[in-house]
Scaffold this motif. Structure first.
Motif, mmCIF file in Angstrom:
data_model
loop_
_atom_site.group_PDB
_atom_site.id
_atom_site.type_symbol
_atom_site.label_atom_id
_atom_site.label_comp_id
_atom_site.label_asym_id
_atom_site.label_seq_id
_atom_site.Cartn_x
_atom_site.Cartn_y
_atom_site.Cartn_z
ATOM 1 N N UNK A 67 0.811 -1.227 0.000
ATOM 2 C CA UNK A 67 0.000 0.000 0.000
ATOM 3 C C UNK A 67 0.842 1.274 0.000
ATOM 4 N N UNK A 68 1.962 1.244 0.703
ATOM 5 C CA UNK A 68 2.820 2.431 0.735
ATOM 6 C C UNK A 68 3.413 2.707 -0.639
ATOM 7 N N UNK A 69 3.874 1.646 -1.312
ATOM 8 C CA UNK A 69 4.471 1.811 -2.645
ATOM 9 C C UNK A 69 3.427 2.287 -3.644
ATOM 10 N N UNK A 70 2.242 1.692 -3.601
ATOM 11 C CA UNK A 70 1.189 2.072 -4.551
ATOM 12 C C UNK A 70 0.792 3.529 -4.358
ATOM 13 N N UNK A 71 0.599 3.941 -3.105
ATOM 14 C CA UNK A 71 0.196 5.324 -2.854
ATOM 15 C C UNK A 71 1.274 6.314 -3.258
ATOM 16 N N UNK A 96 -9.341 8.918 -3.962
ATOM 17 C CA UNK A 96 -8.832 7.968 -4.952
ATOM 18 C C UNK A 96 -9.054 6.533 -4.476
ATOM 19 N N UNK A 97 -8.714 6.255 -3.226
ATOM 20 C CA UNK A 97 -8.900 4.895 -2.701
ATOM 21 C C UNK A 97 -10.370 4.518 -2.669
ATOM 22 N N UNK A 98 -11.232 5.457 -2.271
ATOM 23 C CA UNK A 98 -12.663 5.168 -2.217
ATOM 24 C C UNK A 98 -13.216 4.892 -3.619
ATOM 25 N N UNK A 151 -5.323 4.071 -12.200
ATOM 26 C CA UNK A 151 -3.924 3.683 -12.038
ATOM 27 C C UNK A 151 -3.723 2.912 -10.737
ATOM 28 N N UNK A 152 -4.410 3.344 -9.695
ATOM 29 C CA UNK A 152 -4.334 2.679 -8.387
ATOM 30 C C UNK A 152 -4.786 1.232 -8.515
ATOM 31 N N UNK A 158 -1.576 -5.657 -10.212
ATOM 32 C CA UNK A 158 -0.274 -6.236 -10.544
ATOM 33 C C UNK A 158 0.472 -6.651 -9.281
ATOM 34 N N UNK A 159 0.391 -5.823 -8.259
ATOM 35 C CA UNK A 159 1.053 -6.169 -7.002
ATOM 36 C C UNK A 159 0.460 -7.407 -6.369
#
Length: 485
Positions: A67-71, A96-98, A151-152, A158-159
Motif C-alpha cells: 500500500x505504501x508503494x502504490x500510494x 482515490x482509494x474510495x 492507475x491505483x 499487478x502487485x
C-alpha cells in the motif's frame, strides 16, 4: 488472487508437505521408525514449517509495503491544480482509494469488465455504474481523481498477482528443499524445536515491538507539532482554546488537571473498597459466600463504559446536583468531576478487588499458620504478614486501576463535560486529555495543522505519565516488599 484463496492454497501445501515428510522419513528407514533419529511427526512438521513460515513472512511484509508503494506512485500523478485550498493531497488520496474500491465493486458485481474500467471517462456513465453497484459519491468525480483511481487499481492488481506468485513459489521451494534433506539421520526434532523456540521469542517480542512502534509514531508527530507550536506554551499554558482557523491556545495544564483530579477521586473510592473487599473474600468469607460475591463483583468489569457513562449522566449527576451541589452553592450542573470520579471508581472496583484477591490467596498458608502460632490475631496477621507479602501484586492492581482511570473517555464525556479549566470545585464540569484527543481527531480535519497534531503530543504525555506510575510503583515495591525464603 484473493487472500482467502491464497491462505487456502498455503494450508493445502502445508498439509501435503506434512504427509509427504512423514512418508519419506519412514521410507528412508525401510519402514522401521526405530531407525529414525526423530519421530515421524517431526519430519512432517519440519516440511510443513519450511513451506508455511517463510511464505507467511513474505506475505506479511508484502501486505505492509505494497500500500505504501502504490500510494507513493499514484500520489505523484495528481496535479497540484486538482488540489483545492480546502483540501490536501492526503484527502484527495482518500477519494482515490474510495473510488478505486467502488470500481472494484462494479467489476465484482459484473456491471463492467475489468479492462473496460480503465477506459471509463468522467460523466454520467461512471456515476450510474457506481450507483447500481451501491457505491455513493459525495460529489462529481474529477478527471485527475478518476485517472489516479484507475492507475491505483492497475498497480494494486499487478502487485496482488506478483504477491501470490512469490508466496506460492516460496512455499513450494521450501517444501521441496525440506523434502530433499530428509534422511533417517536428519535431526528433524532439533529443527522443529528451534523453529518453535523462534516462534515463542517472536510472540514475546510482539509486545515490545508494538510499544516501540506506538512510541515512535507518537514521537514523530509530536516533533512535527512542536515545530509549529511552541513547547513552552503547550506544557505551561493555562488555556485550552483550539481554533482551526488559527490563533489557537493549546495549553495542556487544564486537561492534565482534569485528568488527575477525576482519576484521584476514582481511586479514592476504588482502592479502599476494592482492597477491603479482597481481604474479606480471601481471609474472612466462607466458601459459599466467596462463590457468590466474587462473580458479582467481577460483573462490574464486564459492563461497557458507555453504560457507566449513561448511569453518570442520568442518575448520579442529577443526584449530586440536587442533593449536594445546589444546596451547598457549589454548582448547578449535573456534569462534574465528582460525577465522573464516583462512577469511574465503581467501574475500577473489580480491577483492584479481583487482582488483589488472587494475589492474597497466593500467599502460602504456612505463613499464616506461623503467624498464628506466634500468637498474632487474624487482623495482625493480615496487616503484618499477608499484606506485605502480597504488596507487589496489590501495587500492580492499583497501578492497573490508575492507568485505566487515566485512559477512560466515555464516562468523562457523559459525566464530567468538556470544559477545559483549572478549578478546585469538584462539582464543576471539567475534561481530560483522552476526551480532547478524540475531539481533535474527529471530523474532516487537516492532519498537517497543529490543532490536529496536538492529539499526538497529548497521547505522548499520557504515555509518559503511565511510565512514571510504573517507575514509582517499582520503587515502592522494592523498598517495602518483604522477602521470604
Amino acid at each position: 488472487m484473493p487472500l482467502l484463496w491464497l491462505f487456502a492454497i498455503l494450508l493445502a501445501l502445508t498439509l501435503a508437505g506434512y504427509g509427504a515428510g512423514r512418508r519419506r522419513a519412514v521410507a528412508s528407514a525401510g519402514g522401521d521408525i526405530r531407525r529414525l533419529h526423530s519421530r515421524p511427526i517431526y519430519y512432517g512438521l519440519n516440511v510443513a514449517l519450511a513451506a508455511l513460515v517463510p511464505a507467511l513472512l513474505v506475505l506479511f511484509v508484502w501486505l505492509l509495503i505494497q500500500p505504501v508503494v502504490v500510494e507513493s506512485r499514484v500520489s505523484g500523478l495528481i496535479p497540484e491544480i486538482a488540489i483545492s485550498d480546502s483540501t490536501t493531497r492526503s484527502l484527495v488520496m482518500s477519494d482515490v482509494r474510495r473510488l478505486a474500491d467502488g470500481l472494484d465493486a462494479v467489476v465484482e458485481q459484473g456491471e463492467i469488465g475489468s479492462d473496460a474500467v480503465q477506459g471509463l471517462q468522467v460523466g454520467d456513465e461512471i456515476r450510474a455504474l457506481l450507483g447500481r453497484a451501491g457505491v455513493a459519491l459525495a460529489s462529481d468525480v474529477q478527471p485527475a481523481v478518476l485517472a489516479a483511481a484507475q492507475r491505483y487499481r492497475m498497480i494494486s492488481a499487478r502487485g496482488d498477482l506478483a504477491r501470490s506468485i512469490a508466496v506460492l513459489l516460496l512455499a513450494v521451494a521450501g517444501l521441496v528443499f525440506a523434502l530433499s534433506r530428509i534422511s533417517r539421520d536428519f535431526r528433524a526434532r532439533n529443527r522443529v524445536e528451534r523453529a518453535v523456540l523462534a516462534l515463542l521469542i517472536g510472540a514475546a517480542s510482539i509486545a515490545i515491538l508494538t510499544t516501540g512502534g506506538i512510541v515512535l509514531s507518537m514521537l514523530f508527530e509530536t516533533v512535527n507539532f512542536f515545530g509549529q507550536y511552541p513547547a513552552r506554551d503547550f506544557f505551561f499554558g493555562t488555556t485550552w482554546s483550539p481554533n482551526f482557523r488559527g490563533n489557537s491556545q493549546l495549553g495542556i495544564l487544564p486537561l492534565l488537571w482534569g485528568t488527575l483530579y477525576i482519576s484521584f477521586i476514582a481511586l479514592l473510592l476504588a482502592v479502599p473498597v476494592g482492597l477491603f473487599s479482597a481481604i474479606y473474600l480471601s481471609e474472612y468469607a466462607g466458601p459459599r459466600v466467596r462463590t457468590l460475591i466474587k462473580p458479582l463483583i467481577e460483573v462490574l468489569a464486564g459492563i461497557p463504559t458507555i453504560v457507566y457513562g449513561l448511569f453518570a449522566l442520568v442518575t448520579v449527576g442529577p443526584l449530586l446536583r440536587d442533593y449536594f451541589a445546589q444546596p451547598l452553592g457549589l454548582g448547578s450542573s449535573g456534569s462534574s468531576v465528582m460525577t465522573a470520579g464516583l462512577v469511574m471508581g465503581i467501574m475500577l472496583i473489580p480491577f483492584v478487588s479481583s487482582l488483589s484477591d488472587d494475589v492474597i490467596n497466593a500467599v502460602p498458608q504456612t505463613m499464616r499458620d506461623g503467624s498464628y502460632a506466634l500468637g498474632a490475631t487474624k487482623s495482625e496477621t493480615i496487616q503484618q504478614v499477608i499484606v506485605p507479602a502480597a504488596l507487589p501484586g496489590i501495587v500492580g492492581a492499583i497501578l492497573l486501576a490508575a492507568s485505566r482511570a487515566i485512559g477512560e473517555t466515555m464516562i468523562v464525556v457523559l459525566g464530567a463535560g468538556a470544559a477545559a479549566k483549572l478549578d478546585l470545585n469538584p462539582f464543576e464540569a471539567m475534561t481530560t486529555i483522552t476526551v480532547k484527543i478524540v475531539s481533535q481527531l474527529t471530523g474532516d480535519t487537516d492532519f498537517a495543522s497543529p490543532e490536529t497534531m496536538v492529539a499526538f503530543a497529548l497521547g505522548l504525555t499520557l504515555f509518559v505519565i503511565t511510565l512514571a506510575l510504573n517507575v514509582v510503583a517499582l520503587i515502592i515495591v522494592r523498598k517495602y516488599r518483604e522477602q521470604y525464603e
